[in-house]
Design a protein around this motif. Structure first.
Motif, short mmCIF file in Angstrom:
data_model
loop_
_atom_site.label_atom_id
_atom_site.label_comp_id
_atom_site.label_asym_id
_atom_site.label_seq_id
_atom_site.Cartn_x
_atom_site.Cartn_y
_atom_site.Cartn_z
N UNK A 51 -73.37 -67.83 35.72
CA UNK A 51 -72.11 -68.46 36.09
C UNK A 51 -72.07 -68.83 37.57
N UNK A 52 -72.71 -68.01 38.42
CA UNK A 52 -72.74 -68.30 39.85
C UNK A 52 -73.68 -69.45 40.16
N UNK A 53 -73.67 -69.86 41.43
CA UNK A 53 -74.47 -71.04 41.78
C UNK A 53 -74.67 -71.11 43.28
N UNK A 54 -75.79 -71.72 43.69
CA UNK A 54 -76.01 -72.12 45.08
C UNK A 54 -75.72 -73.61 45.14
N UNK A 55 -74.67 -73.98 45.86
CA UNK A 55 -74.18 -75.36 45.83
C UNK A 55 -74.80 -76.20 46.95
N UNK A 56 -75.26 -77.41 46.65
CA UNK A 56 -75.77 -78.30 47.70
C UNK A 56 -74.62 -78.84 48.54
N UNK A 57 -74.73 -78.71 49.84
CA UNK A 57 -73.69 -79.20 50.75
C UNK A 57 -74.34 -79.99 51.88
N UNK A 58 -73.56 -80.88 52.49
CA UNK A 58 -74.05 -81.67 53.62
C UNK A 58 -73.79 -80.90 54.90
N UNK A 72 -69.09 -65.08 40.83
CA UNK A 72 -67.98 -64.68 39.96
C UNK A 72 -67.49 -63.27 40.28
N UNK A 73 -66.19 -63.10 40.20
CA UNK A 73 -65.58 -61.79 40.38
C UNK A 73 -64.57 -61.55 39.26
N UNK A 74 -64.36 -60.29 38.85
CA UNK A 74 -63.36 -60.02 37.80
C UNK A 74 -61.96 -60.36 38.28
N UNK A 75 -61.14 -60.79 37.34
CA UNK A 75 -59.79 -61.22 37.70
C UNK A 75 -58.81 -60.08 37.83
N UNK A 76 -59.04 -58.93 37.13
CA UNK A 76 -58.14 -57.79 37.27
C UNK A 76 -57.82 -57.13 35.94
N UNK A 77 -56.55 -56.93 35.67
CA UNK A 77 -56.08 -56.29 34.43
C UNK A 77 -55.83 -57.39 33.40
N UNK A 78 -56.39 -57.20 32.20
CA UNK A 78 -56.27 -58.20 31.15
C UNK A 78 -55.65 -57.55 29.90
N UNK A 85 -65.55 -67.00 43.58
CA UNK A 85 -65.40 -66.95 45.04
C UNK A 85 -66.54 -67.75 45.67
N UNK A 86 -66.20 -68.66 46.55
CA UNK A 86 -67.20 -69.48 47.23
C UNK A 86 -67.35 -69.03 48.68
N UNK A 87 -68.59 -68.79 49.08
CA UNK A 87 -68.88 -68.27 50.42
C UNK A 87 -69.73 -69.30 51.16
#
Length: 332
Positions: free
Chosen positions: A163-170, A179-185, A324-326
């Protein structure tokens, strides 16, 4: 009320008690025969909240029967207070469970599958009675549930890579999506699939680090309540999974409106009016909502990858993830 009406009501009540007593006697007779003539010790089913087994705070129970009307048990009829207690327990358990390594969560979930396998005959007996299945068909259902649990356990340390990714950026930056868990479901088990359905909506929620409040199917809650016993004696921390039995129409609104519930899965809700009401309640506090699958004629039915043997892929896990994008400068 007239004397005639009172007399008629009294007779109807007596007939109702007689039918209930007959069903109970029939169930006891069956269990006695299965135990070689020795009277069986009937099981008391309880809720599962915060790693403990309380009765409903209201003290209420309700009658559960097999498809033929034979009495099986009187599980707790959960109240709104029970639902709130379950949310509190799930929130308390969230930091520890989400903070565990993905590999560790996979180990814990695999241990649950081991214990389900070891109690296969017990679950097959409960599923057969609850759903009116033959023993062979019930064993198949239990084996499918165990296999599905193992399948999800295997995803624990692989989901982030898919699900995660290394995104190409300029620019001279690394840009990573994690990806991170959203919490209580809050999740609702589908009707007519007492164990497999519960496993299929529960496992994809907790595998990624979420905690859950599971509302068992009202008519067939017993295998889900027994699943709680497996969770309690495995390595799953208390509060990660909380299991309630009772009416979806009574428990759904407080869970959908609760501001400490981050997402709600309505896959198991077959009542279209109730599903719409819960969607509306969830929208008030911006919950993530997994909507029930509607057919062309407007009816609702759980998909094959929930109550059947279809491959669920990652589609049932990703709705309960935040991305989450870092950004990180290169060379630093």
């Amino acid at each position: 009320m007239s004397k005639a009406e009172s007399k008629a009501g009294s007779k109807a009540e007596k007939r109702g008690r007689s039918a209930k007593d007959a069903g109970t006697a029939k169930a006891a007779e069956v269990l006695t025969d299965e135990h070689g003539g020795r009277p069986a010790v009937l099981k008391t089913y309880k809720l599962f909240v915060g790693g403990k087994f309380p009765r409903s705070e209201s003290g209420r129970v309700y009658r559960v029967t097999d498809p033929d009307g034979t009495w099986l048990a009187n599980p707790p009829l959960s109240s709104r207070k029970d639902a709130r207690d379950a949310v509190v327990a799930a929130r308390k358990a969230f930091p520890g469970w989400s903070g565990a390594t993905a590999y560790n969560r996979g180990q814990v979930l695999y241990r649950v599958a081991e214990m389900l396998e070891g109690r296969r005959e017990q679950f097959a007996s409960e599923v057969a009675r609850a759903e009116g299945l033959s023993h062979r068909r019930a064993v198949e259902q239990v084996e499918t549930a165990v296999d599905r649990w193992v399948w999800y356990a295997g995803w624990a340390d692989k989901l982030a890579q898919v699900v995660g990714n290394a995104n190409p950026v300029a620019g001279p930056y690394f840009n990573l999506s994690v990806p991170e868990p959203t919490g209580v479901v809050a999740v609702f088990a589908p009707a007519g699939s007492s164990l497999l359905g519960a496993v299929s909506v529960l496992a994809p929620v907790i595998v990624s680090g979420n905690t859950a409040v599971l509302v068992a199917d009202e008519r067939t809650p017993l295998p889900a309540l027994s699943l709680a016993e497996v969770l309690a004696t495995s390595d799953v921390p208390g509060g990660v999974v909380n299991v309630l039995s009772g009416r979806a129409g009574e428990l759904g609104p407080p869970l959908a409106a609760h501001r400490d519930v981050n997402a709600i899965d309505l896959t198991g809700i077959a009542d279209t009016d109730l599903a719409t009401e819960l969607e509306r309640e969830a929208a008030e506090n911006l919950k993530r909502v997994v909507r029930p699958v509607r057919s062309a004629d407007g009816t609702v039915a759980p998909p094959a990858d929930v109550v059947g043997e279809g491959d669920p892929g990652t589609s049932r896990m990703t709705p309960f993830l935040e991305i989450k994008t870092v950004w990180h400068p290169m060379g630093v």
